[in-house]
Design an enzyme around this catalytic site. Structure first.
Site, PDB file in Angstrom:
ATOM      1  N   ALA A 123       2.780  -0.498   5.025  1.00  0.00           N
ATOM      2  CA  ALA A 123       2.274  -0.551   6.402  1.00  0.00           C
ATOM      3  C   ALA A 123       1.751  -1.928   6.802  1.00  0.00           C
ATOM      4  CB  ALA A 123       1.173   0.492   6.574  1.00  0.00           C
TER       5      ALA A 123
ATOM      6  N   TYR B 122      10.716   8.846   1.955  1.00  0.00           N
ATOM      7  CA  TYR B 122      10.763   7.749   0.980  1.00  0.00           C
ATOM      8  C   TYR B 122      11.551   8.075  -0.286  1.00  0.00           C
ATOM      9  CZ  TYR B 122       7.208   5.867   4.060  1.00  0.00           C
ATOM     10  OH  TYR B 122       6.541   5.395   5.171  1.00  0.00           O
TER      11      TYR B 122
ATOM     12  N   ARG C 152      12.239   5.082  13.200  1.00  0.00           N
ATOM     13  CA  ARG C 152      11.031   5.893  13.035  1.00  0.00           C
ATOM     14  C   ARG C 152      10.096   5.671  14.237  1.00  0.00           C
ATOM     15  NH1 ARG C 152       8.719   5.123   7.207  1.00  0.00           N
ATOM     16  NH2 ARG C 152       7.497   6.903   7.953  1.00  0.00           N
TER      17      ARG C 152
ATOM     18  N   HIS D   2      12.591  -2.403   3.043  1.00  0.00           N
ATOM     19  CA  HIS D   2      11.944  -1.111   3.310  1.00  0.00           C
ATOM     20  C   HIS D   2      12.844  -0.004   2.805  1.00  0.00           C
ATOM     21  CE1 HIS D   2       9.086  -3.206   5.745  1.00  0.00           C
ATOM     22  NE2 HIS D   2      10.095  -3.815   6.343  1.00  0.00           N
TER      23      HIS D   2
ATOM     24  N   ASN E 161       8.221  -5.497  -0.142  1.00  0.00           N
ATOM     25  CA  ASN E 161       8.039  -4.293   0.671  1.00  0.00           C
ATOM     26  C   ASN E 161       6.533  -4.171   0.872  1.00  0.00           C
ATOM     27  OD1 ASN E 161       7.765  -1.858   1.911  1.00  0.00           O
ATOM     28  ND2 ASN E 161       9.056  -0.710   0.479  1.00  0.00           N
TER      29      ASN E 161
ATOM     30  N   GLU F 214      12.579  -9.221   2.968  1.00  0.00           N
ATOM     31  CA  GLU F 214      11.805  -8.042   3.375  1.00  0.00           C
ATOM     32  C   GLU F 214      12.648  -6.792   3.127  1.00  0.00           C
ATOM     33  OE1 GLU F 214      10.768  -8.245   7.513  1.00  0.00           O
ATOM     34  OE2 GLU F 214      10.008  -6.195   7.555  1.00  0.00           O
TER      35      GLU F 214
ATOM     36  N   ARG G 167       4.823  11.176  -2.130  1.00  0.00           N
ATOM     37  CA  ARG G 167       4.463  10.876  -0.755  1.00  0.00           C
ATOM     38  C   ARG G 167       5.674  11.035   0.153  1.00  0.00           C
ATOM     39  NH1 ARG G 167       4.744   4.837   1.357  1.00  0.00           N
ATOM     40  NH2 ARG G 167       3.622   5.094   3.300  1.00  0.00           N
TER      41      ARG G 167
ATOM     42  N   PRO H   6       0.792  -1.231   0.000  1.00  0.00           N
ATOM     43  CA  PRO H   6       0.000   0.000   0.000  1.00  0.00           C
ATOM     44  C   PRO H   6       0.825   1.282   0.000  1.00  0.00           C
ATOM     45  CG  PRO H   6      -0.946  -1.558   1.529  1.00  0.00           C
ATOM     46  CD  PRO H   6       0.329  -2.183   1.024  1.00  0.00           C
ATOM     47  N   ASN H   7       0.364   2.202  -0.822  1.00  0.00           N
ATOM     48  CA  ASN H   7       0.888   3.569  -0.926  1.00  0.00           C
ATOM     49  C   ASN H   7       2.217   3.698  -1.658  1.00  0.00           C
ATOM     50  OD1 ASN H   7      -1.312   4.813   0.566  1.00  0.00           O
ATOM     51  ND2 ASN H   7      -0.492   3.731   2.331  1.00  0.00           N
TER      52      ASN H   7
HETATM   53  C1  DHK Z   1       6.822   1.780   3.513  1.00  0.00           C
HETATM   54  C2  DHK Z   1       5.652   2.132   4.084  1.00  0.00           C
HETATM   55  O1  DHK Z   1       4.604   2.454   3.337  1.00  0.00           O
HETATM   56  C3  DHK Z   1       5.501   2.234   5.539  1.00  0.00           C
HETATM   57  O2  DHK Z   1       4.192   1.984   5.964  1.00  0.00           O
HETATM   58  C4  DHK Z   1       6.485   1.349   6.279  1.00  0.00           C
HETATM   59  C5  DHK Z   1       7.963   1.271   4.295  1.00  0.00           C
HETATM   60  C6  DHK Z   1       7.888   1.568   5.762  1.00  0.00           C
HETATM   61  C7  DHK Z   1       9.281   1.646   3.652  1.00  0.00           C
HETATM   62  O3  DHK Z   1      10.124   2.245   4.295  1.00  0.00           O
HETATM   63  O4  DHK Z   1       9.487   1.301   2.476  1.00  0.00           O
HETATM   64  O5  DHK Z   1       6.400   1.614   7.654  1.00  0.00           O
END
Ligand code: DHK
Length: 148
Positions: free
Chosen positions: A83, A29, A113, A106, A80, A104, A24, A16-17
């Site tokens: 959330a 990020y 964080r 990120h 990845n 995994e 964002r 997601p996202n």
């Molecule tokens: C990406 C997200 O969307 C967050 O919800 C995670 C992760 C971290 C990232 O760092 O890629 O907490």
């Protein structure tokens, strides 16, 4: 990618996202867009002799389905989960249910964080965790698969 043999195929799943990368919270990020991520990962994989199947979904069940589909069809999965990392027992169980190694990843360092991001349901079932290196982290994960 059906023509790629499973031992040269890497499935890269983004949760997601992550489709909003670049727009964002760029301070967290990075400035690169999701399209930039796809391109960088596909090109790096190709340079290492792999075909990367890079996907993104905002839906937990779709990510579960894709993990199931990776079984027997890929040499490794880079995940990845966004959330869902911090909430999804379903995704963790899907990782448990398959034998394909799952790494995994990120973009941010989740341990530097908010407290709630320090808990990952995936880490205990992942082959390994890479966190905090931005898009480079996906390349590190490809290297880890290549070294297997
Ligand atoms: C990406 C997200 O969307 C967050 O919800 C995670 C992760 C971290 C990232 O760092 O890629 O907490």
């Amino acid at each position: 990618m059906a023509e790629t043999s499973s031992n040269r195929r890497i499935v890269v799943l983004n949760g997601p996202n992550l489709n909003l990368l670049g727009q964002r919270e760029p301070d967290v990020y990075g400035e690169a867009s999701y399209a930039d991520l796809e391109k960088a990962v596909a090109e790096y994989a190709a340079a290492k002799g792999f075909a990367a199947d890079v996907r993104q979904s905002n839906h937990e069940g779709e990510l579960v389905d894709w993990l199931h589909e990776a079984e027997g069809a890929a040499v490794g999965v880079i995940l990845n989960a966004g959330a869902l990392t911090h909430t999804s027992i379903a995704l963790a169980d899907a990782v448990r249910a398959v034998s394909v190694p799952v790494i995994e990843v990120h973009l941010s360092n989740i341990f530097a964080r908010e407290e709630f991001r320090r808990r990952s349901y995936l880490s205990e079932v992942a082959k390994g965790v890479i966190s905090g290196f931005g898009i480079q982290g996906y390349k590190m994960a490809i290297d880890a698969i290549a070294l297997e």
